[in-house]
Design a protein around this motif. Sequence first.
Motif, mmCIF file in Angstrom:
data_model
loop_
_atom_site.group_PDB
_atom_site.id
_atom_site.type_symbol
_atom_site.label_atom_id
_atom_site.label_comp_id
_atom_site.label_asym_id
_atom_site.label_seq_id
_atom_site.Cartn_x
_atom_site.Cartn_y
_atom_site.Cartn_z
ATOM 1 N N TRP A 41 38.671 44.818 32.990
ATOM 2 C CA TRP A 41 38.920 43.667 33.867
ATOM 3 C C TRP A 41 39.078 44.089 35.324
ATOM 4 O O TRP A 41 38.416 43.544 36.211
ATOM 5 C CB TRP A 41 40.152 42.906 33.403
ATOM 6 C CG TRP A 41 40.472 41.736 34.287
ATOM 7 C CD1 TRP A 41 41.447 41.651 35.240
ATOM 8 C CD2 TRP A 41 39.785 40.481 34.323
ATOM 9 N NE1 TRP A 41 41.434 40.433 35.862
ATOM 10 C CE2 TRP A 41 40.420 39.685 35.331
ATOM 11 C CE3 TRP A 41 38.709 39.947 33.615
ATOM 12 C CZ2 TRP A 41 39.993 38.399 35.615
ATOM 13 C CZ3 TRP A 41 38.287 38.656 33.920
ATOM 14 C CH2 TRP A 41 38.927 37.900 34.908
ATOM 15 N N PHE A 42 39.972 45.045 35.571
ATOM 16 C CA PHE A 42 40.218 45.426 36.961
ATOM 17 C C PHE A 42 39.037 46.217 37.525
ATOM 18 O O PHE A 42 38.772 46.134 38.732
ATOM 19 C CB PHE A 42 41.516 46.216 37.072
ATOM 20 C CG PHE A 42 42.745 45.363 36.981
ATOM 21 C CD1 PHE A 42 43.210 44.674 38.089
ATOM 22 C CD2 PHE A 42 43.414 45.211 35.783
ATOM 23 C CE1 PHE A 42 44.332 43.862 38.004
ATOM 24 C CE2 PHE A 42 44.543 44.406 35.685
ATOM 25 C CZ PHE A 42 44.997 43.733 36.789
ATOM 26 N N GLY A 43 38.333 46.975 36.699
ATOM 27 C CA GLY A 43 37.120 47.630 37.173
ATOM 28 C C GLY A 43 36.062 46.621 37.567
ATOM 29 O O GLY A 43 35.400 46.755 38.606
ATOM 30 N N LEU A 44 35.927 45.555 36.758
ATOM 31 C CA LEU A 44 34.949 44.510 37.068
ATOM 32 C C LEU A 44 35.361 43.714 38.300
ATOM 33 O O LEU A 44 34.542 43.456 39.185
ATOM 34 C CB LEU A 44 34.803 43.576 35.868
ATOM 35 C CG LEU A 44 33.874 42.372 36.054
ATOM 36 C CD1 LEU A 44 32.451 42.829 36.346
ATOM 37 C CD2 LEU A 44 33.917 41.468 34.824
ATOM 38 N N MET A 45 36.641 43.321 38.374
ATOM 39 C CA MET A 45 37.102 42.540 39.520
ATOM 40 C C MET A 45 36.965 43.331 40.823
ATOM 41 O O MET A 45 36.562 42.793 41.853
ATOM 42 C CB MET A 45 38.561 42.115 39.315
ATOM 43 C CG MET A 45 38.780 41.063 38.258
ATOM 44 S SD MET A 45 37.998 39.461 38.626
ATOM 45 C CE MET A 45 36.533 39.567 37.574
ATOM 46 N N GLY A 46 37.317 44.619 40.789
ATOM 47 C CA GLY A 46 37.176 45.436 41.989
ATOM 48 C C GLY A 46 35.727 45.617 42.399
ATOM 49 O O GLY A 46 35.387 45.534 43.587
ATOM 50 N N SER A 47 34.851 45.839 41.424
ATOM 51 C CA SER A 47 33.431 46.013 41.726
ATOM 52 C C SER A 47 32.829 44.724 42.281
ATOM 53 O O SER A 47 32.034 44.748 43.231
ATOM 54 C CB SER A 47 32.680 46.457 40.468
ATOM 55 O OG SER A 47 33.185 47.683 39.983
ATOM 56 N N LEU A 48 33.200 43.585 41.689
ATOM 57 C CA LEU A 48 32.697 42.308 42.198
ATOM 58 C C LEU A 48 33.197 42.037 43.610
ATOM 59 O O LEU A 48 32.441 41.586 44.479
ATOM 60 C CB LEU A 48 33.123 41.172 41.268
ATOM 61 C CG LEU A 48 32.373 41.038 39.945
ATOM 62 C CD1 LEU A 48 33.021 39.973 39.078
ATOM 63 C CD2 LEU A 48 30.901 40.710 40.180
ATOM 64 N N MET A 49 34.474 42.322 43.845
ATOM 65 C CA MET A 49 35.050 42.066 45.172
ATOM 66 C C MET A 49 34.305 42.836 46.251
ATOM 67 O O MET A 49 33.939 42.276 47.295
ATOM 68 C CB MET A 49 36.529 42.445 45.176
ATOM 69 C CG MET A 49 37.228 42.220 46.505
ATOM 70 S SD MET A 49 38.999 42.593 46.454
ATOM 71 C CE MET A 49 38.960 44.381 46.204
ATOM 72 N N LEU A 50 34.062 44.116 46.014
ATOM 73 C CA LEU A 50 33.356 44.921 47.024
ATOM 74 C C LEU A 50 31.869 44.600 47.062
ATOM 75 O O LEU A 50 31.226 44.764 48.104
ATOM 76 C CB LEU A 50 33.595 46.400 46.748
ATOM 77 C CG LEU A 50 34.793 47.032 47.473
ATOM 78 C CD1 LEU A 50 34.596 47.053 48.975
ATOM 79 C CD2 LEU A 50 36.082 46.277 47.153
ATOM 80 N N SER A 51 31.300 44.139 45.948
ATOM 81 C CA SER A 51 29.903 43.720 45.970
ATOM 82 C C SER A 51 29.720 42.488 46.841
ATOM 83 O O SER A 51 28.792 42.412 47.654
ATOM 84 C CB SER A 51 29.419 43.429 44.542
ATOM 85 O OG SER A 51 29.461 44.581 43.741
ATOM 86 N N PHE A 52 30.611 41.511 46.685
ATOM 87 C CA PHE A 52 30.538 40.316 47.532
ATOM 88 C C PHE A 52 30.796 40.673 48.998
ATOM 89 O O PHE A 52 30.129 40.152 49.899
ATOM 90 C CB PHE A 52 31.561 39.278 47.064
ATOM 91 C CG PHE A 52 31.224 38.640 45.748
ATOM 92 C CD1 PHE A 52 29.952 38.163 45.500
ATOM 93 C CD2 PHE A 52 32.182 38.502 44.751
ATOM 94 C CE1 PHE A 52 29.618 37.566 44.287
ATOM 95 C CE2 PHE A 52 31.880 37.911 43.546
ATOM 96 C CZ PHE A 52 30.593 37.443 43.311
ATOM 97 N N LEU A 53 31.757 41.556 49.234
ATOM 98 C CA LEU A 53 32.023 41.976 50.608
ATOM 99 C C LEU A 53 30.822 42.715 51.192
ATOM 100 O O LEU A 53 30.473 42.528 52.362
ATOM 101 C CB LEU A 53 33.259 42.876 50.643
ATOM 102 C CG LEU A 53 33.705 43.367 52.029
ATOM 103 C CD1 LEU A 53 34.030 42.190 52.939
ATOM 104 C CD2 LEU A 53 34.918 44.288 51.906
ATOM 105 N N GLY A 54 30.165 43.539 50.380
ATOM 106 C CA GLY A 54 28.961 44.217 50.842
ATOM 107 C C GLY A 54 27.828 43.258 51.129
ATOM 108 O O GLY A 54 27.082 43.418 52.109
ATOM 109 N N LEU A 55 27.694 42.227 50.291
ATOM 110 C CA LEU A 55 26.655 41.228 50.531
ATOM 111 C C LEU A 55 26.928 40.456 51.815
ATOM 112 O O LEU A 55 26.012 40.182 52.600
ATOM 113 C CB LEU A 55 26.581 40.280 49.330
ATOM 114 C CG LEU A 55 25.444 39.259 49.332
ATOM 115 C CD1 LEU A 55 24.088 39.937 49.480
ATOM 116 C CD2 LEU A 55 25.489 38.415 48.064
ATOM 117 N N LEU A 56 28.193 40.114 52.049
ATOM 118 C CA LEU A 56 28.551 39.446 53.305
ATOM 119 C C LEU A 56 28.247 40.336 54.503
ATOM 120 O O LEU A 56 27.779 39.862 55.546
ATOM 121 C CB LEU A 56 30.034 39.070 53.292
ATOM 122 C CG LEU A 56 30.449 37.924 52.375
ATOM 123 C CD1 LEU A 56 31.972 37.781 52.348
ATOM 124 C CD2 LEU A 56 29.799 36.622 52.808
#
Length: 275
Positions: free
Chosen positions: A163-178
């Motif tokens: 869960w936390f690995g997925l949430m952290g990866s998604l958070m930085l993926s969205f930040l990278g996309l932005l």
Amino acid sequence: MNDQASNWVRFAPGKPVLKGVNWGGLRTLYIKEVRRFFKVQMQTVWAPAITQLLYLVIFTVALGRGGRTVLGVPFADFVAPGLIVMAMIQNAFANASFSLLVGKIQGNIVDYLMPPLSTGELIAGLVGAAVTRAFLVGLALWLVMLLWPGVHVMVRRPELVLWFGLMGSLMLSFLGLLTSIWAEKFDHAAAVTNFVVMPLSLLSGTFYSVHQLAPAFQKVSHANPFFYVISGFRAGFLGTSDSPLLVGAVGLLVLNVALWATCYLLLKSGWKIKN
């Protein structure tokens, strides 16, 4: 004439042909993005794993001697899970912040905009590839640490790790996309990496417990979303945490939904991409 033309044309001009999710296009975009970073896997997967392993060696030699413990476990066992998830989130950001940016710089951004993909499908393909890279880096680093002497990284609660690995990866993926939407050159993306991602990663309790800090700095740490990612991920290995796990799990989910919505609105509007 109109009746004859209607027999020739199966669909009226401007009428969408694809209904629902374009799974074929989404799969193609995802595979294309994965192949892009996997062709240079020594640089994108194994090199980050070796870099984090060097962090482990340096900090355990410098600070882990004399039987030092943190949260009741040896210092090396405390640091190792944080290094794994830190490598994951940093590489998720690096992957997501590259595709659209290099397309804008090289002038081939149309390759992402012309295919019959909705805004949500475009986000899913780019973010999915970034999360895949994050988990490959984490898996590579975990396998190396399993064989490293003096370090124990056995998983106790896999649901927290996932869960936390997925949430952290998604958070930085969205930040990278932005970042890739906003940036106009590589210097802009590097500035976000150096002045946002790296400081928040290093000051998130990776190498220390926030309980060792003064009360004022503890409050600052609790305002850092990276802290909840690393603390929750670490709890999956150690069985103990220095953060409220439920607050972190729900808070990261809400933050990711907000980041997804922001990415969607900006891509839908074409800000700095179509304009």
